[in-house]
Write a protein that holds these residues in place. Structure first.
Motif, PDB file in Angstrom:
ATOM      1  N   ALA A 114       0.827  -1.211   0.000  1.00  0.00           N
ATOM      2  CA  ALA A 114       0.000   0.000   0.000  1.00  0.00           C
ATOM      3  C   ALA A 114       0.858   1.256   0.000  1.00  0.00           C
ATOM      4  O   ALA A 114       0.508   2.258   0.616  1.00  0.00           O
ATOM      5  CB  ALA A 114      -0.935  -0.010   1.203  1.00  0.00           C
ATOM      6  N   THR A 115       1.974   1.187  -0.674  1.00  0.00           N
ATOM      7  CA  THR A 115       2.901   2.311  -0.802  1.00  0.00           C
ATOM      8  C   THR A 115       2.597   3.081  -2.095  1.00  0.00           C
ATOM      9  O   THR A 115       1.775   2.639  -2.904  1.00  0.00           O
ATOM     10  CB  THR A 115       4.341   1.785  -0.838  1.00  0.00           C
ATOM     11  N   PRO A 116       3.243   4.225  -2.341  1.00  0.00           N
ATOM     12  CA  PRO A 116       3.055   4.904  -3.620  1.00  0.00           C
ATOM     13  C   PRO A 116       3.431   3.998  -4.800  1.00  0.00           C
ATOM     14  O   PRO A 116       4.266   3.085  -4.661  1.00  0.00           O
ATOM     15  CB  PRO A 116       3.997   6.109  -3.507  1.00  0.00           C
ATOM     16  N   PRO A 117       2.816   4.203  -5.973  1.00  0.00           N
ATOM     17  CA  PRO A 117       3.013   3.295  -7.104  1.00  0.00           C
ATOM     18  C   PRO A 117       4.455   3.035  -7.497  1.00  0.00           C
ATOM     19  O   PRO A 117       4.787   1.931  -7.954  1.00  0.00           O
ATOM     20  CB  PRO A 117       2.237   3.978  -8.233  1.00  0.00           C
ATOM     21  N   SER A 118       5.332   4.009  -7.344  1.00  0.00           N
ATOM     22  CA  SER A 118       6.730   3.807  -7.747  1.00  0.00           C
ATOM     23  C   SER A 118       7.433   2.748  -6.912  1.00  0.00           C
ATOM     24  O   SER A 118       8.489   2.243  -7.318  1.00  0.00           O
ATOM     25  CB  SER A 118       7.500   5.122  -7.662  1.00  0.00           C
ATOM     26  N   GLU A 119       6.871   2.387  -5.769  1.00  0.00           N
ATOM     27  CA  GLU A 119       7.464   1.350  -4.914  1.00  0.00           C
ATOM     28  C   GLU A 119       6.869  -0.027  -5.177  1.00  0.00           C
ATOM     29  O   GLU A 119       7.381  -1.025  -4.674  1.00  0.00           O
ATOM     30  CB  GLU A 119       7.253   1.716  -3.434  1.00  0.00           C
ATOM     31  N   HIS A 120       5.789  -0.096  -5.924  1.00  0.00           N
ATOM     32  CA  HIS A 120       5.049  -1.344  -6.059  1.00  0.00           C
ATOM     33  C   HIS A 120       5.865  -2.470  -6.681  1.00  0.00           C
ATOM     34  O   HIS A 120       5.802  -3.616  -6.236  1.00  0.00           O
ATOM     35  CB  HIS A 120       3.788  -1.117  -6.897  1.00  0.00           C
ATOM     36  N   THR A 121       6.597  -2.154  -7.729  1.00  0.00           N
ATOM     37  CA  THR A 121       7.291  -3.215  -8.473  1.00  0.00           C
ATOM     38  C   THR A 121       8.272  -3.958  -7.583  1.00  0.00           C
ATOM     39  O   THR A 121       8.214  -5.198  -7.473  1.00  0.00           O
ATOM     40  CB  THR A 121       8.022  -2.608  -9.682  1.00  0.00           C
ATOM     41  N   ARG A 122       9.148  -3.225  -6.947  1.00  0.00           N
ATOM     42  CA  ARG A 122      10.169  -3.849  -6.099  1.00  0.00           C
ATOM     43  C   ARG A 122       9.528  -4.616  -4.940  1.00  0.00           C
ATOM     44  O   ARG A 122       9.909  -5.768  -4.657  1.00  0.00           O
ATOM     45  CB  ARG A 122      11.112  -2.763  -5.568  1.00  0.00           C
ATOM     46  N   GLN A 123       8.553  -4.018  -4.294  1.00  0.00           N
ATOM     47  CA  GLN A 123       7.968  -4.639  -3.112  1.00  0.00           C
ATOM     48  C   GLN A 123       7.089  -5.827  -3.466  1.00  0.00           C
ATOM     49  O   GLN A 123       7.091  -6.835  -2.741  1.00  0.00           O
ATOM     50  CB  GLN A 123       7.191  -3.588  -2.318  1.00  0.00           C
ATOM     51  N   ALA A 124       6.361  -5.754  -4.567  1.00  0.00           N
ATOM     52  CA  ALA A 124       5.538  -6.889  -4.983  1.00  0.00           C
ATOM     53  C   ALA A 124       6.415  -8.072  -5.395  1.00  0.00           C
ATOM     54  O   ALA A 124       6.148  -9.229  -5.025  1.00  0.00           O
ATOM     55  CB  ALA A 124       4.615  -6.487  -6.122  1.00  0.00           C
ATOM     56  N   ILE A 125       7.466  -7.797  -6.167  1.00  0.00           N
ATOM     57  CA  ILE A 125       8.366  -8.877  -6.593  1.00  0.00           C
ATOM     58  C   ILE A 125       9.066  -9.502  -5.391  1.00  0.00           C
ATOM     59  O   ILE A 125       9.148 -10.741  -5.271  1.00  0.00           O
ATOM     60  CB  ILE A 125       9.376  -8.352  -7.627  1.00  0.00           C
ATOM     61  N   ASP A 126       9.561  -8.670  -4.482  1.00  0.00           N
ATOM     62  CA  ASP A 126      10.208  -9.214  -3.283  1.00  0.00           C
ATOM     63  C   ASP A 126       9.236 -10.050  -2.460  1.00  0.00           C
ATOM     64  O   ASP A 126       9.621 -11.085  -1.893  1.00  0.00           O
ATOM     65  CB  ASP A 126      10.763  -8.076  -2.423  1.00  0.00           C
ATOM     66  N   SER A 127       7.988  -9.632  -2.381  1.00  0.00           N
ATOM     67  CA  SER A 127       6.987 -10.377  -1.611  1.00  0.00           C
ATOM     68  C   SER A 127       6.715 -11.729  -2.245  1.00  0.00           C
ATOM     69  O   SER A 127       6.628 -12.754  -1.547  1.00  0.00           O
ATOM     70  CB  SER A 127       5.694  -9.568  -1.511  1.00  0.00           C
ATOM     71  N   LEU A 128       6.580 -11.764  -3.561  1.00  0.00           N
ATOM     72  CA  LEU A 128       6.358 -13.038  -4.252  1.00  0.00           C
ATOM     73  C   LEU A 128       7.560 -13.963  -4.085  1.00  0.00           C
ATOM     74  O   LEU A 128       7.403 -15.170  -3.836  1.00  0.00           O
ATOM     75  CB  LEU A 128       6.080 -12.782  -5.729  1.00  0.00           C
ATOM     76  N   ARG A 129       8.754 -13.413  -4.209  1.00  0.00           N
ATOM     77  CA  ARG A 129       9.953 -14.241  -4.052  1.00  0.00           C
ATOM     78  C   ARG A 129      10.116 -14.759  -2.636  1.00  0.00           C
ATOM     79  O   ARG A 129      10.774 -15.792  -2.416  1.00  0.00           O
ATOM     80  CB  ARG A 129      11.188 -13.450  -4.483  1.00  0.00           C
ATOM     81  N   ALA A 130       9.500 -14.068  -1.684  1.00  0.00           N
ATOM     82  CA  ALA A 130       9.518 -14.536  -0.292  1.00  0.00           C
ATOM     83  C   ALA A 130       8.411 -15.548  -0.020  1.00  0.00           C
ATOM     84  O   ALA A 130       8.269 -16.028   1.114  1.00  0.00           O
ATOM     85  CB  ALA A 130       9.376 -13.353   0.657  1.00  0.00           C
ATOM     86  N   GLY A 131       7.634 -15.872  -1.042  1.00  0.00           N
ATOM     87  CA  GLY A 131       6.593 -16.884  -0.897  1.00  0.00           C
ATOM     88  C   GLY A 131       5.295 -16.371  -0.301  1.00  0.00           C
ATOM     89  O   GLY A 131       4.525 -17.155   0.272  1.00  0.00           O
ATOM     90  N   LYS A 132       5.006 -15.086  -0.465  1.00  0.00           N
ATOM     91  CA  LYS A 132       3.804 -14.499   0.119  1.00  0.00           C
ATOM     92  C   LYS A 132       2.741 -14.241  -0.956  1.00  0.00           C
ATOM     93  O   LYS A 132       3.052 -13.846  -2.079  1.00  0.00           O
ATOM     94  CB  LYS A 132       4.117 -13.159   0.799  1.00  0.00           C
ATOM     95  N   HIS A 133       1.482 -14.439  -0.584  1.00  0.00           N
ATOM     96  CA  HIS A 133       0.382 -13.950  -1.405  1.00  0.00           C
ATOM     97  C   HIS A 133       0.391 -12.420  -1.331  1.00  0.00           C
ATOM     98  O   HIS A 133       0.815 -11.851  -0.317  1.00  0.00           O
ATOM     99  CB  HIS A 133      -0.949 -14.496  -0.890  1.00  0.00           C
ATOM    100  N   VAL A 134      -0.104 -11.769  -2.381  1.00  0.00           N
ATOM    101  CA  VAL A 134       0.031 -10.305  -2.449  1.00  0.00           C
ATOM    102  C   VAL A 134      -1.280  -9.643  -2.862  1.00  0.00           C
ATOM    103  O   VAL A 134      -1.906 -10.046  -3.857  1.00  0.00           O
ATOM    104  CB  VAL A 134       1.131  -9.900  -3.455  1.00  0.00           C
ATOM    105  N   MET A 135      -1.664  -8.634  -2.099  1.00  0.00           N
ATOM    106  CA  MET A 135      -2.697  -7.694  -2.536  1.00  0.00           C
ATOM    107  C   MET A 135      -1.985  -6.396  -2.872  1.00  0.00           C
ATOM    108  O   MET A 135      -1.427  -5.734  -1.993  1.00  0.00           O
ATOM    109  CB  MET A 135      -3.770  -7.471  -1.471  1.00  0.00           C
ATOM    110  N   LEU A 136      -1.995  -6.039  -4.148  1.00  0.00           N
ATOM    111  CA  LEU A 136      -1.221  -4.914  -4.655  1.00  0.00           C
ATOM    112  C   LEU A 136      -2.140  -3.735  -4.928  1.00  0.00           C
ATOM    113  O   LEU A 136      -3.090  -3.841  -5.713  1.00  0.00           O
ATOM    114  CB  LEU A 136      -0.510  -5.332  -5.945  1.00  0.00           C
ATOM    115  N   GLU A 137      -1.853  -2.615  -4.259  1.00  0.00           N
ATOM    116  CA  GLU A 137      -2.684  -1.432  -4.487  1.00  0.00           C
ATOM    117  C   GLU A 137      -2.581  -0.980  -5.935  1.00  0.00           C
ATOM    118  O   GLU A 137      -1.628  -1.269  -6.634  1.00  0.00           O
ATOM    119  CB  GLU A 137      -2.279  -0.292  -3.544  1.00  0.00           C
TER     120      GLU A 137
END
Length: 351
Positions: A72-95
């Motif tokens: 739930a960060t500003p859009p410019s942070e989404h890519t890095r944080q979503a990819i890191d979350s997936l690589r950590a094995g987490k389900h993701v709800m992406l704003e």
């Protein structure tokens, strides 16, 4: 009952709404909140009681008790944080919007496709596909009473309702296209396309025949040297099968037009405001006696009594999907397709 461990990255205005949602869901436990702002963490601690707080979201991702992450960060942070979350094995709800650029959105989509065991959803269904009006309008269109739909006209024009200024003033990133991706056409366009194209069965986009984007429509001091998003924009879009869609969005323009959609078919038409805070009425226009009589109209009502805020249903839909093993409420490939359309509209507007 299964209990999901939740981590929330970003505790600003939207993050707080997600936190309130998950705290109120017996199927979830908020374990971590990550934010670089100490004041945001203090607020989260006092109002939502997470087990852990951090200014480094990677600590959150390292915890095996976290099953799912909200970005739930500003859009410019989404890519890095979503990819890191997936690589950590987490389900993701992406704003929404999922990313400020198409190249970044493609990276997120590619990572999600490599991990089919994980569920990831985009939030552009929040005011659209999870809305009772969506199901009602879709049912009307699919019944055939409108005939062939040939034109959609949607506009929503406000005055001095800009993100980062009159709306959520501390979030100056709304005014920076490099961070936000765009102004109202990007911020709200993801909802507009999610609703309007969804009720029509996802027609294939062909081209943006023309468009415009403008800003600088008053002499307000934005409080930041960067003000690169549009305030008012519109475009005529063309889709396969001859469908035309004129679309207009403004958070600041010299007029005031409510959020309204008109859908025109060869046998009938509809007029409504698609948001849940708009009127619950849908007006259906037709000609009686199978088209040989007088022009008629009838007013249909969607039951919105006792409805919770849209964020409530976004959180519930995400948890439902994770526990059931899918499908996501807003598939990422569909969110990406809509971003592609928005970028083509901007290009047609020379913006």
């Amino acid at each position: 009952m299964a209990t999901l461990g939740i981590g929330v990255i970003g505790a600003g205005m939207i993050g707080k709404q997600h936190l309130a949602n998950f705290v109120g869901d017996r199927r979830t436990r908020v374990l971590w909140v990550a934010d670089i702002d100490p004041a945001a963490l203090d607020y989260a601690a006092s109002h939502f009681g997470p087990k852990h707080l951090t200014n480094d979201y990677r600590e959150l991702l390292a915890d095996p008790a976290v099953d799912a992450v909200v970005v739930a960060t500003p859009p410019s942070e989404h890519t890095r944080q979503a990819i890191d979350s997936l690589r950590a094995g987490k389900h993701v709800m992406l704003e929404k919007p999922m990313a400020p650029t198409l190249s970044e959105a493609r990276r997120v989509l590619a990572e999600a496709n490599r991990r089919p065991d994980l569920l990831i959803t985009d939030c552009s269904c929040r005011h659209a596909r999870l809305n009772p009006k969506f199901a009602k309008v879709k049912q009307i269109i699919e019944s055939g009473v409108l005939g062939d739909v040939y034109f959609i006209h949607h506009n929503s024009v406000n005055r001095q309702g800009r993100g980062g200024l009159e709306y959520n003033p501390p979030a100056k990133w709304f005014l920076d296209r490099a961070i936000a991706g765009g102004g109202p056409m990007y911020d709200w366009g993801v909802y507009d396309l999610s609703f309007h194209l969804g009720v029509l069965g996802e027609p294939r986009f062909l081209r943006a025949a023309g468009g415009f984007c403008v800003n600088g429509l008053d002499r307000v001091d934005p409080g930041t040297p960067v003000f690169t998003v549009e305030e008012h924009g519109g475009a005529l879009m063309e889709f396969e099968g001859g469908l035309k869609y004129y679309w207009e969005r403004a958070t600041n323009a010299h007029s005031l037009v409510g959020n309204e959609t008109r859908i025109y078919g060869t046998k009938g038409g509809l007029r409504f405001g698609f948001c849940t805070w708009d009127s619950p009425q849908i007006v259906h226009y037709y000609v009686d006696r199978a088209g040989r009589g007088k022009a008629r109209q009838r007013t249909l009502r969607v039951n919105l009594r006792n409805r919770q805020p849209d964020m409530h249903y976004m959180g519930r839909a995400f948890v439902d999907a994770v526990l059931a093993g899918g499908p996501p409420p807003m598939p990422l490939d569909l969110a990406y397709k809509n971003l592609q359309i928005l970028h083509k509209v901007y290009r047609a507007a020379g913006w």
